[in-house]
Design a protein around this motif. Structure first.
Motif, short mmCIF file in Angstrom:
data_model
loop_
_atom_site.label_atom_id
_atom_site.label_comp_id
_atom_site.label_asym_id
_atom_site.label_seq_id
_atom_site.Cartn_x
_atom_site.Cartn_y
_atom_site.Cartn_z
N LEU A 124 62.33 27.83 35.63
CA LEU A 124 61.09 27.42 36.28
C LEU A 124 60.13 26.84 35.26
O LEU A 124 59.83 27.48 34.25
N GLU A 125 59.61 25.64 35.54
CA GLU A 125 58.56 25.06 34.71
C GLU A 125 57.24 25.42 35.35
O GLU A 125 57.00 25.12 36.52
N THR A 126 56.37 26.08 34.58
CA THR A 126 55.09 26.48 35.14
C THR A 126 54.05 26.54 34.03
O THR A 126 54.22 25.91 32.98
N ILE A 127 52.96 27.27 34.28
CA ILE A 127 51.91 27.46 33.27
C ILE A 127 51.72 28.97 33.06
O ILE A 127 52.12 29.78 33.90
N VAL A 128 51.11 29.30 31.93
CA VAL A 128 50.79 30.71 31.65
C VAL A 128 49.70 31.16 32.62
O VAL A 128 48.66 30.50 32.73
N PRO A 129 49.92 32.24 33.38
CA PRO A 129 48.91 32.69 34.34
C PRO A 129 47.68 33.24 33.63
O PRO A 129 47.79 33.83 32.56
N GLY A 130 46.51 33.03 34.24
CA GLY A 130 45.26 33.55 33.68
C GLY A 130 45.08 35.02 34.03
O GLY A 130 45.80 35.58 34.86
N LEU A 131 44.12 35.64 33.35
CA LEU A 131 43.81 37.05 33.62
C LEU A 131 42.84 37.15 34.79
O LEU A 131 42.03 36.26 35.01
N TYR A 132 42.94 38.21 35.56
CA TYR A 132 41.90 38.53 36.55
C TYR A 132 41.56 40.01 36.44
O TYR A 132 42.35 40.78 35.90
N PRO A 133 40.38 40.42 36.92
CA PRO A 133 39.91 41.77 36.65
C PRO A 133 40.90 42.86 37.07
O PRO A 133 41.45 42.81 38.17
N GLY A 134 41.13 43.81 36.19
CA GLY A 134 41.96 44.96 36.50
C GLY A 134 43.43 44.81 36.18
O GLY A 134 44.19 45.77 36.27
N ARG A 135 43.86 43.58 35.85
CA ARG A 135 45.29 43.36 35.58
C ARG A 135 45.50 42.66 34.24
O ARG A 135 44.68 41.87 33.81
N THR A 136 46.65 42.97 33.64
CA THR A 136 47.07 42.20 32.47
C THR A 136 47.76 40.92 32.95
O THR A 136 47.96 40.72 34.16
N ARG A 137 48.14 40.06 32.02
CA ARG A 137 48.77 38.78 32.38
C ARG A 137 50.16 39.03 32.97
O ARG A 137 50.95 39.78 32.41
N HIS A 138 50.46 38.40 34.12
CA HIS A 138 51.75 38.68 34.77
C HIS A 138 52.17 37.57 35.72
O HIS A 138 51.34 36.83 36.24
N PHE A 139 53.46 37.49 35.95
CA PHE A 139 54.05 36.70 37.03
C PHE A 139 54.52 37.67 38.11
O PHE A 139 54.96 38.78 37.79
N HIS A 140 54.47 37.25 39.36
CA HIS A 140 55.10 38.01 40.44
C HIS A 140 56.42 37.31 40.79
O HIS A 140 56.49 36.08 40.76
N VAL A 141 57.41 38.10 41.13
CA VAL A 141 58.69 37.50 41.49
C VAL A 141 59.46 38.38 42.47
O VAL A 141 59.34 39.62 42.44
N ARG A 142 60.17 37.72 43.38
CA ARG A 142 61.11 38.41 44.26
C ARG A 142 62.49 37.85 44.00
O ARG A 142 62.64 36.62 43.90
N VAL A 143 63.46 38.73 43.87
CA VAL A 143 64.83 38.31 43.58
C VAL A 143 65.75 38.96 44.60
O VAL A 143 65.61 40.16 44.90
#
Ligand code: FE
Length: 193
Positions: A124-143
């Motif tokens: 997957l070509e994408t960008i680094v996700p930004g931070l939002y309050p209460g969470r560290t940097r992350h991707f969500h994924v379903r496999v």
């Protein structure tokens, strides 16, 4: 007599140090292997989908469409079964925040799914996700392997300061990051298949 005492002291020192050496060897091995190898039938840990999942994301291998700005990153890896076999045709569905930490809940920006190739690979070509309050940097994924149960999880960045404060963070879900030839994050999933 003197030599014997010295030997005994060395022996006791070795006995005292052995568990410590074993501990450091294990920690070192863990640091070298952020993506756990497929072994013992252990599936990738599940995580909450959070509140921003949307079904029916578009099928695509790049989320870098017009208007999406941020640090480019390629996510890639293999989907394997618990018996370590590559799973072809597995669904891999990503969703993530934009560079400023916002999810697109109206449309499908930074959302997309794909199916693994004959070797079980996704990319997957994408960008680094930004931070939002209460969470560290992350991707969500379903496999999901064809006709098998769905795994919902998240992927994390090594060295991210917020990892320590995020109660959902799991070090077993760290990307193996490399900067050679552009930023790449590797993660191999192990799913029910
Ligand atoms: Fe999220």
């Amino acid at each position: 007599m003197k030599a014997k005492g010295l030997t005994r002291r060395w022996f006791l020192a070795a006995v005292a140090t052995a568990p410590l050496l074993w501990y450091f060897a294990k920690a070192f091995a863990a640091a070298l292997d952020p993506t756990p190898a497929c072994a013992n039938g252990v599936e990738t840990p599940e995580q909450t989908p959070g509140p921003f999942f949307k079904p029916r994301s578009p099928e695509r291998r790049s989320l870098r469409e017009a208007g999406v700005q941020g640090t480019p990153i390629v996510l890639e890896g293999i989907v394997r079964s618990t018996r370590c076999q590559p799973v072809a045709g597995a669904l891999v569905d990503f969703w993530q925040a934009d560079a400023s930490g916002h999810y697109d809940n109206e449309g499908y920006r930074l959302r997309g799914h794909q199916f693994t190739d004959a070797d079980g690979k996704y990319r997957l070509e994408t960008i680094v996700p930004g931070l939002y309050p209460g969470r560290t940097r992350h991707f969500h994924v379903r496999v999901q392997a064809p006709h098998r149960s769905l795994l919902t999880t998240q992927l994390y960045f090594p060295g991210e300061p917020e990892n320590r404060r995020d109660g959902i963070f799991n070090p077993k879900l760290l990307l193996d990051l490399s900067e050679a030839g552009g930023r790449t994050g590797r993660f191999d999933f192990v799913v029910d298949a």
